[in-house]
Design a protein around this motif. Structure first.
Motif, short mmCIF file in Angstrom:
data_model
loop_
_atom_site.label_atom_id
_atom_site.label_comp_id
_atom_site.label_asym_id
_atom_site.label_seq_id
_atom_site.Cartn_x
_atom_site.Cartn_y
_atom_site.Cartn_z
N SER A 238 -6.89 12.14 2.46
CA SER A 238 -6.33 12.19 1.10
C SER A 238 -4.82 12.29 1.11
O SER A 238 -4.15 11.68 0.27
CB SER A 238 -6.89 13.40 0.33
N VAL A 239 -4.29 13.09 2.04
CA VAL A 239 -2.85 13.30 2.14
C VAL A 239 -2.48 13.35 3.63
O VAL A 239 -3.33 13.57 4.48
CB VAL A 239 -2.41 14.63 1.46
N ILE A 327 -4.88 3.36 2.60
CA ILE A 327 -6.04 3.78 1.80
C ILE A 327 -5.67 4.96 0.92
O ILE A 327 -6.00 4.99 -0.28
CB ILE A 327 -7.22 4.14 2.73
N MET A 328 -5.00 5.95 1.49
CA MET A 328 -4.62 7.14 0.72
C MET A 328 -3.71 6.78 -0.45
O MET A 328 -3.90 7.27 -1.57
CB MET A 328 -3.93 8.16 1.63
N GLU A 329 -2.75 5.92 -0.20
CA GLU A 329 -1.80 5.55 -1.26
C GLU A 329 -2.52 4.81 -2.39
O GLU A 329 -2.31 5.10 -3.57
CB GLU A 329 -0.69 4.68 -0.68
N ARG A 330 -3.37 3.86 -2.02
CA ARG A 330 -4.07 3.09 -3.06
C ARG A 330 -5.07 3.97 -3.82
O ARG A 330 -5.21 3.83 -5.05
CB ARG A 330 -4.78 1.90 -2.42
N ASN A 331 -5.75 4.86 -3.12
CA ASN A 331 -6.68 5.77 -3.81
C ASN A 331 -5.95 6.63 -4.83
O ASN A 331 -6.41 6.83 -5.96
CB ASN A 331 -7.42 6.64 -2.82
N HIS A 332 -4.79 7.16 -4.43
CA HIS A 332 -4.01 7.98 -5.35
C HIS A 332 -3.58 7.18 -6.57
O HIS A 332 -3.78 7.59 -7.72
CB HIS A 332 -2.78 8.55 -4.65
N ASP A 333 -3.01 6.00 -6.32
CA ASP A 333 -2.47 5.21 -7.43
C ASP A 333 -3.57 4.77 -8.39
O ASP A 333 -3.39 4.81 -9.62
CB ASP A 333 -1.73 3.99 -6.89
N GLU A 334 -4.71 4.37 -7.85
CA GLU A 334 -5.81 3.93 -8.71
C GLU A 334 -6.44 5.11 -9.46
O GLU A 334 -6.83 4.98 -10.63
CB GLU A 334 -6.87 3.20 -7.88
N ALA A 335 -6.56 6.26 -8.79
CA ALA A 335 -7.12 7.44 -9.46
C ALA A 335 -6.24 7.84 -10.64
O ALA A 335 -6.74 8.16 -11.73
CB ALA A 335 -7.26 8.60 -8.48
N VAL A 336 -4.93 7.83 -10.45
CA VAL A 336 -4.01 8.16 -11.53
C VAL A 336 -4.10 7.12 -12.65
O VAL A 336 -4.14 7.46 -13.84
CB VAL A 336 -2.57 8.29 -11.00
N GLN A 423 -12.40 6.04 -4.30
CA GLN A 423 -12.50 5.67 -2.89
C GLN A 423 -12.61 4.15 -2.81
O GLN A 423 -12.75 3.47 -3.84
CB GLN A 423 -13.71 6.38 -2.25
N VAL A 424 -12.58 3.61 -1.62
CA VAL A 424 -12.43 2.15 -1.45
C VAL A 424 -13.57 1.37 -2.10
O VAL A 424 -13.39 0.19 -2.46
CB VAL A 424 -12.33 1.78 0.04
#
Length: 454
Positions: A238-239, A327-336, A423-424
């Motif tokens: 995640s981070v 993966i972490m960066e895209r998950n964060h951006d999409e979740a937001v 998640q992906v």
């Protein structure tokens, strides 16, 4: 224990074959990702990766190979394969988290096991008179329930006390959290007591907030806290995790939540000084006294396969642009992005600003749903699962006397939040189904008091 000790598993060849690795293309396509997670139940909007994680088919295949290897010839597996495989996994993790030494990294089942290890040690210090009665353990009020139960089982029953710091939520800045924590440490030192242990979440679970963990550890050092345990169940995957930069004595993170391992596996980091103390696995085997990493590597006959596939997971994440960091960066951006979409649709708010979110985001629910208790939150979650095929946790926010709370577009006080994960394998449609389910409940004037039974 030296890394080349046979009990630790040396990396030389001992006439065994590693599980076959699939031939990999450069990057996974959307079709490839769907295939990797085709075992997920169809038709369900699964926006709750945070609770149990996920595991791709290619890693499950590698796990099965490890399981079969044990079943084919258990003695060869035990003497030549197990420790070597565990060391390979620990070596990968040690590099990922920037540990000084692989012996600082042990593999355990989950964060709950690591909490038991730390709190049993604290309990022994009280029992043996090394700590004074009423010395304290300080933690946030939203610490995971199993951690609180471990304190009850191992610490308070032998004379220790606890101070729970209320996490500000909704929260708008790290300063709010640091200020509240300082006040908690002050209470922990009241009447001449010493704070023997501080437990800090890297990412809280419910409500979900990315914590200023390095700043909180620094506060502990400034205030003379004896030891710091970071419960980072959601962190790896995640981070970025840099245990030297964070500076805690103990740090645990599950690899089956956000790092694509099958359940269950966590790494438990003990800073070199801490690992030389009286720290032991709760399950005692013939390896007792040989160091925590060795004790954890054999706790009797069981399935160790989930702890052996970490190198296979690394091969999987390399098939994404940017690897695990991408993966972490895209998950964060999409979740937001999805969180803001839900806020706009419902006229509510995010529980924390985007920079304090990860691949999980808290979104306020419309006040017209009348979520008035934890039981109502469970009822709403069950309704969404059974009637709408949406899997998402619901958090009830009980306001204390004098708190005004946050109001939604209808001027009602927001008393509940959903925690979405990204998640992906997730698609925009998953979040749109959640959006529409809640919107229709409000339109139909449904509340938690008149939801249909499940």
């Amino acid at each position: 224990m030296a890394a080349d000790d046979r009990r630790n598993g040396d990396l030389t060849n001992h006439n065994h074959r590693d599980p076959k690795k699939p031939r990999l293309s450069e990057f996974l396509t959307e079709s490839d990702i769907r295939s990797e997670f085709a075992h997920h139940q169809t038709g369900v909007a699964r926006v709750n990766n945070g609770s149990f994680g996920c595991c791709p088919s290619s890693v499950l295949d590698a796990q099965r190979e490890w399981q079969l290897r044990f079943l084919r010839q258990p003695d060869e597996f035990y003497f030549n394969g197990l420790r070597r495989g565990l060391l390979a996994s620990r070596t990968v993790i040690s590099s990922l988290i920037n540990a000084d030494d692989v012996d600082e990294v042990s593999l355990v089942d989950n964060a709950t096991t690591a909490a038991a290890i730390v709190l049993q040690r604290v309990g022994r210090c009280f029992s043996e008179g090394k700590y004074q009665k009423e010395d304290t353990v300080v933690m946030f009020h939203c610490a995971f329930q199993s951690v609180k139960k471990s304190i009850q089982a191992y610490v308070t029953r032998v004379g220790g006390s606890t101070v729970e710091v209320r996490l500000p939520f909704p929260v708008s800045s790290n300063d709010e959290i640091v200020s509240a924590f300082r006040e908690g440490l002050k209470k922990g030192r009241a009447n001449g007591r010493a704070v023997r242990l501080a437990i800090i979440d890297h990412i809280t679970s419910m409500p979900c907030v990315l914590m200023p963990v390095r700043e909180l550890v620094n506060v502990c050092r400034e205030e003379g806290v004896e030891e710091v345990f970071v419960d980072a169940a959601h962190a790896i995957g995640s981070v970025k995790v840099d245990v030297k930069e964070i500076g805690a004595d103990y740090y645990v993170s599950n690899l089956h939540k956000w790092f694509f391992c099958p359940p269950s596996i966590a790494f438990f980091y003990c800073k070199k000084r801490s690992s030389e103390l009286d720290v032991h696995h709760p399950v005692v085997s013939h390896e007792f006294g040989n160091g925590l990493a060795i004790e954890s590597a054999w706790i009797g006959t069981r399935d160790y396969s989930s702890q052996l596939v970490v190198p296979s997971v690394m091969e999987f994440v390399k098939r994404f642009e940017g690897g695990i960091d991408g993966i972490m960066e895209r998950n964060h951006d999409e979740a937001v992005r999805m969180g803001l979409m839900l806020c706009n649709a419902w006229g509510t708010n995010l529980g924390s600003p985007p920079e304090m979110c990860v691949g999980m985001v808290m979104i306020g629910l419309p006040s017209k749903l009348c979520v008035e208790s934890d039981e109502d939150a469970v009822k709403l979650r069950s309704y969404l699962r059974v009637h709408r095929l949406v899997e998402v946790p619901v958090y009830f926010l009980g306001l204390r006397d004098g708190e005004e709370g946050v109001r939604d577009k209808d001027s009602g006080v927001i008393t509940a939040y959903v925690r979405i994960s990204r998640q992906v394998y997730n698609e925009t449609e998953d979040y749109e189904r959640l959006r529409d389910a809640i919107t229709e409940l409000v339109k139909d004037q449904m509340t938690c008091q008149n939801l249909p039974p499940v």
